[in-house]
Design a protein around this motif. Structure first.
Motif, short mmCIF file in Angstrom:
data_model
loop_
_atom_site.label_atom_id
_atom_site.label_comp_id
_atom_site.label_asym_id
_atom_site.label_seq_id
_atom_site.Cartn_x
_atom_site.Cartn_y
_atom_site.Cartn_z
N MET A 1 0.83 -1.19 0.00
CA MET A 1 0.00 0.00 0.00
C MET A 1 0.88 1.25 0.00
O MET A 1 1.76 1.39 0.83
N LYS A 2 0.60 2.16 -0.92
CA LYS A 2 1.38 3.40 -0.99
C LYS A 2 0.78 4.45 -0.07
O LYS A 2 -0.43 4.71 -0.11
N LYS A 3 1.63 5.06 0.73
CA LYS A 3 1.18 6.03 1.74
C LYS A 3 1.93 7.34 1.56
O LYS A 3 3.15 7.34 1.39
N LEU A 4 1.19 8.45 1.63
CA LEU A 4 1.78 9.77 1.44
C LEU A 4 1.36 10.69 2.59
O LEU A 4 0.17 10.80 2.90
N VAL A 5 2.32 11.37 3.18
CA VAL A 5 2.07 12.37 4.21
C VAL A 5 2.23 13.75 3.58
O VAL A 5 3.31 14.08 3.07
N ILE A 6 1.17 14.54 3.59
CA ILE A 6 1.21 15.89 3.03
C ILE A 6 1.41 16.89 4.16
O ILE A 6 0.66 16.89 5.14
N ILE A 7 2.42 17.74 4.03
CA ILE A 7 2.73 18.73 5.06
C ILE A 7 2.87 20.11 4.42
O ILE A 7 3.85 20.38 3.73
N PRO A 8 1.88 20.98 4.63
CA PRO A 8 2.02 22.36 4.16
C PRO A 8 3.00 23.12 5.06
O PRO A 8 3.02 22.92 6.28
N THR A 9 3.81 23.99 4.47
CA THR A 9 4.78 24.74 5.27
C THR A 9 4.78 26.21 4.92
O THR A 9 4.60 26.59 3.76
N TYR A 10 5.01 27.01 5.94
CA TYR A 10 5.30 28.43 5.78
C TYR A 10 6.17 28.83 6.97
O TYR A 10 5.71 28.79 8.12
N ASN A 11 7.43 29.10 6.69
CA ASN A 11 8.39 29.44 7.75
C ASN A 11 8.51 28.34 8.81
O ASN A 11 8.26 28.55 9.99
N GLU A 12 8.89 27.16 8.36
CA GLU A 12 9.07 26.01 9.27
C GLU A 12 10.51 25.50 9.24
O GLU A 12 10.77 24.32 9.41
N GLU A 29 7.24 2.62 5.34
CA GLU A 29 7.66 3.49 4.24
C GLU A 29 6.58 4.50 3.85
O GLU A 29 5.83 4.31 2.89
N PHE A 30 6.50 5.56 4.62
CA PHE A 30 5.64 6.69 4.29
C PHE A 30 6.42 7.67 3.42
O PHE A 30 7.52 8.10 3.79
N ASP A 31 5.85 8.04 2.28
CA ASP A 31 6.44 9.10 1.47
C ASP A 31 5.94 10.45 2.01
O ASP A 31 4.96 10.51 2.76
N MET A 32 6.60 11.53 1.61
CA MET A 32 6.21 12.85 2.09
C MET A 32 6.14 13.84 0.93
O MET A 32 7.00 13.82 0.04
N LEU A 33 5.10 14.67 0.97
CA LEU A 33 4.97 15.77 0.02
C LEU A 33 4.88 17.07 0.82
O LEU A 33 3.94 17.28 1.58
N VAL A 34 5.87 17.93 0.66
CA VAL A 34 5.88 19.25 1.30
C VAL A 34 5.29 20.24 0.31
O VAL A 34 5.68 20.27 -0.85
N ILE A 35 4.35 21.04 0.77
CA ILE A 35 3.78 22.10 -0.06
C ILE A 35 4.13 23.42 0.60
O ILE A 35 3.57 23.80 1.63
N ASP A 36 5.12 24.09 0.04
CA ASP A 36 5.65 25.31 0.65
C ASP A 36 5.11 26.55 -0.05
O ASP A 36 5.19 26.67 -1.27
N ARG A 57 11.36 9.42 -2.26
CA ARG A 57 10.28 9.45 -1.26
C ARG A 57 9.92 10.84 -0.77
O ARG A 57 8.87 11.02 -0.15
N LEU A 58 10.77 11.81 -1.00
CA LEU A 58 10.52 13.18 -0.54
C LEU A 58 10.24 14.07 -1.74
O LEU A 58 11.07 14.21 -2.64
N HIS A 59 9.06 14.70 -1.72
CA HIS A 59 8.63 15.50 -2.86
C HIS A 59 8.22 16.90 -2.36
O HIS A 59 7.93 17.10 -1.18
N MET A 60 8.19 17.85 -3.28
CA MET A 60 7.82 19.20 -2.88
C MET A 60 7.13 19.93 -4.02
O MET A 60 7.50 19.80 -5.19
#
Length: 240
Positions: A1-12, A29-36, A57-60
């Motif tokens: 199963m593919k898993k993605l953690v979405i994390i919005p950022t502003y000054n982090e 294996e959780f992947d991560m998507l940062v939305i800055d 695994r790390l995307h932005m």
């Protein structure tokens, strides 16, 4: 199963590298998507540097300026669906949400829930280091949402959530109207109205140690008035 953690950022910048390390170290294996949203403190630069070692695994996604929490998550949800992720998580970057609890939310989703809420209020009040004024506002907001909408969720404003792929494919993401923290309420309400199973997992919420809060009176006001309109909205599944 593919898993993605979405994390919005502003000054982090104080938190982002440690958050990346913690999520990447989790079992399963959780992947991560940062939305800055154009952080002037260099948050995106840190992520780009970390991508050199974690490119698979790390995307932005970088956006220009603060465009709102809701639009960040909608962007992330669509990105995840296009890439066939099975479970999509949303959480804050400031460690107020314990990344280790991602495993508990995932387990609840695997047991059949379409939406799993990391809840501060499903078993008493589990919040640490908040001033009483903010605690009363948050707890009162969730009580207010339950009273107006009749939705059986104790922590409707929670920002620590797991969505199944089915849930995000069913909800018409383009019809979501609220942009700030009201977005969290509207997403849960839409899922519930569409007949999906929404469950809550009790978590302990700890106020941020680094960086500054993004809460404002405008964000609270949008949620307050937006909730009044929800019971009169026609919630329809997305047309394929």
């Amino acid at each position: 199963m593919k898993k993605l953690v979405i994390i919005p950022t502003y000054n982090e910048i104080e938190n982002i590298s440690r958050m990346i390390d913690t999520v990447m170290a989790l079992e399963g294996e959780f992947d991560m998507l940062v939305i800055d949203d154009g952080s002037p403190d260099g948050t995106a630069s840190v992520v780009r540097e970390r991508q050199k070692e974690l490119s698979e695994r790390l995307h932005m996604i970088e956006r220009k300026g603060k465009l709102g929490l809701g639009t960040a998550y909608i962007t992330g949800f669509k990105w995840a669906l296009e890439r066939d992720y099975d479970y999509i998580f949303e959480m804050d970057c400031d460690f107020s949400h314990n990344p280790n609890d991602l495993l508990r939310l995932y387990a609840a989703a695997r047991e059949g829930s379409d939406v799993v809420v990391g809840s501060r209020y499903v078993q008493g009040v589990n919040v640490i280091n908040w001033p009483m004024s903010r605690l009363l506002m948050s707890y009162g907001a969730s009580r207010y949402v339950r009273m107006i909408t009749r939705m059986p969720v104790h922590d409707a404003t929670a920002g620590f959530v797991c969505y199944s792929r089915r849930a995000l494919q069913t909800i018409d993401l383009d019809a979501v109207r609220m942009k700030g923290y009201g977005f969290q309420i509207e997403m849960k309400y839409s899922a519930w109205r569409l007949g999906m199973k929404v469950s809550e997992v009790s978590i302990i919420f700890v106020d941020r140690q680094e960086g500054t809060s993004k809460m404002s009176s405008g964000i609270f006001g949008e949620a307050f008035w937006g909730v009044l309109k929800l019971p009169f909205r026609k919630i329809q599944a997305k047309k394929c």
